[in-house]
Write a protein that holds these residues in place. Structure first.
Motif, PDB file in Angstrom:
ATOM      1  N   ASN A   1       0.814  -1.216   0.000  1.00 34.97           N
ATOM      2  CA  ASN A   1       0.000   0.000   0.000  1.00 34.97           C
ATOM      3  C   ASN A   1       0.853   1.274   0.000  1.00 34.97           C
ATOM      4  N   LEU A   2       1.827   1.292  -0.886  1.00 37.12           N
ATOM      5  CA  LEU A   2       2.717   2.439  -1.009  1.00 37.12           C
ATOM      6  C   LEU A   2       2.324   3.371  -2.160  1.00 37.12           C
ATOM      7  N   ASN A   3       1.201   3.076  -2.808  1.00 39.63           N
ATOM      8  CA  ASN A   3       0.751   3.862  -3.964  1.00 39.63           C
ATOM      9  C   ASN A   3       1.806   3.893  -5.068  1.00 39.63           C
ATOM     10  N   VAL A   4       2.347   2.723  -5.366  1.00 42.06           N
ATOM     11  CA  VAL A   4       3.426   2.664  -6.350  1.00 42.06           C
ATOM     12  C   VAL A   4       2.954   3.075  -7.747  1.00 42.06           C
ATOM     13  N   LYS A   5       1.736   2.725  -8.114  1.00 43.03           N
ATOM     14  CA  LYS A   5       1.243   3.105  -9.441  1.00 43.03           C
ATOM     15  C   LYS A   5       1.182   4.624  -9.564  1.00 43.03           C
ATOM     16  N   GLU A   6       0.675   5.285  -8.546  1.00 41.74           N
ATOM     17  CA  GLU A   6       0.613   6.746  -8.547  1.00 41.74           C
ATOM     18  C   GLU A   6       2.022   7.332  -8.627  1.00 41.74           C
ATOM     19  N   PHE A   7       2.966   6.712  -7.903  1.00 45.79           N
ATOM     20  CA  PHE A   7       4.352   7.176  -7.924  1.00 45.79           C
ATOM     21  C   PHE A   7       4.920   7.124  -9.339  1.00 45.79           C
ATOM     22  N   PHE A   8       4.758   5.986  -9.998  1.00 39.77           N
ATOM     23  CA  PHE A   8       5.317   5.845 -11.341  1.00 39.77           C
ATOM     24  C   PHE A   8       4.602   6.737 -12.356  1.00 39.77           C
ATOM     25  N   GLU A   9       3.292   6.851 -12.250  1.00 37.41           N
ATOM     26  CA  GLU A   9       2.560   7.688 -13.195  1.00 37.41           C
ATOM     27  C   GLU A   9       2.929   9.160 -13.030  1.00 37.41           C
ATOM     28  N   THR A  10       3.215   9.565 -11.798  1.00 42.58           N
ATOM     29  CA  THR A  10       3.583  10.955 -11.536  1.00 42.58           C
ATOM     30  C   THR A  10       5.036  11.237 -11.907  1.00 42.58           C
ATOM     31  N   GLN A  11       5.907  10.300 -11.551  1.00 40.65           N
ATOM     32  CA  GLN A  11       7.344  10.534 -11.706  1.00 40.65           C
ATOM     33  C   GLN A  11       7.919  10.013 -13.022  1.00 40.65           C
ATOM     34  N   SER A  12       7.462   8.839 -13.453  1.00 39.44           N
ATOM     35  CA  SER A  12       8.028   8.258 -14.675  1.00 39.44           C
ATOM     36  C   SER A  12       7.169   7.123 -15.210  1.00 39.44           C
ATOM     37  N   PRO A  13       6.166   7.441 -16.010  1.00 34.07           N
ATOM     38  CA  PRO A  13       5.396   6.378 -16.655  1.00 34.07           C
ATOM     39  C   PRO A  13       6.284   5.480 -17.504  1.00 34.07           C
ATOM     40  N   ALA A  14       7.361   6.034 -18.029  1.00 31.07           N
ATOM     41  CA  ALA A  14       8.291   5.252 -18.854  1.00 31.07           C
ATOM     42  C   ALA A  14       8.857   4.073 -18.073  1.00 31.07           C
ATOM     43  N   ALA A  15       9.177   4.296 -16.794  1.00 35.14           N
ATOM     44  CA  ALA A  15       9.722   3.225 -15.956  1.00 35.14           C
ATOM     45  C   ALA A  15       8.684   2.134 -15.732  1.00 35.14           C
ATOM     46  N   LEU A  16       7.423   2.536 -15.555  1.00 33.51           N
ATOM     47  CA  LEU A  16       6.361   1.556 -15.363  1.00 33.51           C
ATOM     48  C   LEU A  16       6.137   0.755 -16.639  1.00 33.51           C
ATOM     49  N   GLU A  17       6.187   1.416 -17.786  1.00 35.51           N
ATOM     50  CA  GLU A  17       6.070   0.714 -19.064  1.00 35.51           C
ATOM     51  C   GLU A  17       7.192  -0.319 -19.195  1.00 35.51           C
ATOM     52  N   GLU A  18       8.399   0.093 -18.828  1.00 35.94           N
ATOM     53  CA  GLU A  18       9.560  -0.791 -18.935  1.00 35.94           C
ATOM     54  C   GLU A  18       9.418  -2.012 -18.029  1.00 35.94           C
ATOM     55  N   MET A  19       9.065  -1.790 -16.783  1.00 40.08           N
ATOM     56  CA  MET A  19       8.975  -2.883 -15.810  1.00 40.08           C
ATOM     57  C   MET A  19       7.908  -3.900 -16.201  1.00 40.08           C
ATOM     58  N   THR A  20       6.745  -3.409 -16.613  1.00 32.13           N
ATOM     59  CA  THR A  20       5.670  -4.332 -16.995  1.00 32.13           C
ATOM     60  C   THR A  20       6.028  -5.085 -18.264  1.00 32.13           C
ATOM     61  N   ALA A  21       6.709  -4.410 -19.200  1.00 30.60           N
ATOM     62  CA  ALA A  21       7.140  -5.085 -20.436  1.00 30.60           C
ATOM     63  C   ALA A  21       8.152  -6.187 -20.132  1.00 30.60           C
TER      64      ALA A  21
END
Length: 366
Positions: free
Chosen positions: A219-239
């Motif tokens: 419950n660290l709100n990681v999705k919000e963190f990545f969307e705010t700071q770097s959606p690119a990193a979230l795209e990379e990790m999920t890929a």
């Protein structure tokens, strides 16, 4: 028992069986120190490993490693000389791969060169000998407690004290977009090790990464963190996680794959593709992701990827770089950029006003 002599005899036999002349085989069998060819530092396998549609079998990666790291360094006469099969012959009796570690600033997962060099050697030995060698970090960080640490243990310790540790993650998130990129890099290196030495990365580790960064079990709100700071990193990790599943490295459940595909396509469609190798340049992975997504999301996802790839082909590289920078920039950084532009414009106006004022004074005095 003279193991060095036995190794030379076996290497000589291996070389002659591959068609090397007896005279050359005898000389080459004693070669022991190898490195990059043509002054090259890297192994040449890193980009290959991370582009999963460029290889189907690990033997292809092993061949590239052996070719690029097969230059001999041992005498002035043969310095940096490349002799085909010499490196391969030197590995025929290898049971253990060892990587010295003397610093706390890097670990098996935090630095990509560890899986590139140590992991690459491990994979090469497996393909030469047919057996997976033991792999150890020779840990000299504490001179009063030097020890050998099996690479799977090193991976486990590092992952559980960093990317799977809620206290670490919470503090790391304060670093903003740069920290987001580091999370993604660690996941990339986990994938690299999974290719190099599957025994070092178990299903539990991938499941834990999924639970922490997709399901947000802390419950660290990681999705919000990545969307705010770097959606690119979230795209990379999920890929990367999806590529691990596609390659069969991670035996992910159908539910996990579907959830990852949903999160990945949603992020790409909302923020545009960041176009790293995993996100844009792996055709087989793109088809896999689309096949695991619902039809409307898949169609939009394909269109977004296609547009940015067309821009890349047409040479609009500068525009693409700007887009990626915009995706990675925080709102604060964007505000700072706008403020800097405003300040710069104001300075230009003041200078022009001064120039006009000085000219007017001169004309008046004349």
């Amino acid at each position: 028992e003279n193991l060095v002599a036995a190794s030379v005899v076996e290497a000589e036999k291996t070389l002659t069986e591959k068609g090397v002349s007896p005279k050359d085989a005898r000389e080459m069998a004693a070669f022991r120190v190898f490195g990059g060819t043509n002054g090259m530092y890297g192994t040449g396998i890193q980009e290959m490993v991370e582009s999963g549609d460029r290889w189907e079998d690990e033997s292809e990666i092993a061949a590239t490693y052996l070719n690029n790291m097969g230059a001999y360094y041992g005498s002035e006469k043969n310095w940096e000389a490349f002799r085909k099969y010499a490196f391969e012959a030197a590995l025929t009796r290898t049971d253990v791969v060892v990587q010295p570690r003397q610093s706390n600033t890097w670990g098996a997962l935090s630095l990509d060169h560890v899986y590139e060099f140590m992991g690459g050697m491990n994979l090469a030995v497996r393909n030469v000998t047919g057996k997976d060698p033991d792999a150890y970090l020779s840990d000299y960080r504490n001179r009063n407690h030097m020890r050998m640490q099996e690479v799977k243990e090193a991976v486990g310790v590092e992952s559980r004290t960093t990317i799977l540790n809620p206290a670490y993650i919470k503090e790391k998130m304060k670093g903003g977009s740069s920290s987001a990129a580091e999370f993604a890099e660690t996941v990339t290196n986990t994938y690299g090790w999974n290719v190099m030495k599957p025994a070092a990365i178990d299903k539990e580790l991938w499941d834990n990464i999924y639970n922490v960064y997709v399901k947000d079990e802390y419950n660290l709100n990681v999705k919000e963190f990545f969307e705010t700071q770097s959606p690119a990193a979230l795209e990379e990790m999920t890929a990367i996680m999806l590529e691990s599943a596609r390659k069969g490295l991670w035996k992910a459940s159908a539910e996990q794959v579907a959830e990852l595909a949903k999160l990945h396509t949603e992020t790409v469609n909302k923020y545009r593709p960041s176009c790293s190798g995993f996100v844009c340049d792996n055709a087989k992975l793109r088809e896999y992701i689309a096949s695991k997504s619902d039809a409307p999301a898949a169609a939009q996802y394909k269109e977004n990827i296609s547009k940015i790839r067309e821009a890349k082909v047409s040479g609009d590289a500068k525009g693409m770089v700007m887009k990626k920078e915009e995706i990675n920039r925080t709102p604060e950084e964007q505000k700072t950029t706008l403020s800097n532009i405003a300040v710069g414009a104001a300075v230009v106006v003041v200078i022009l006003a001064l120039v006009l004022f000085v000219r007017k004074r001169r004309k008046t005095s004349e």
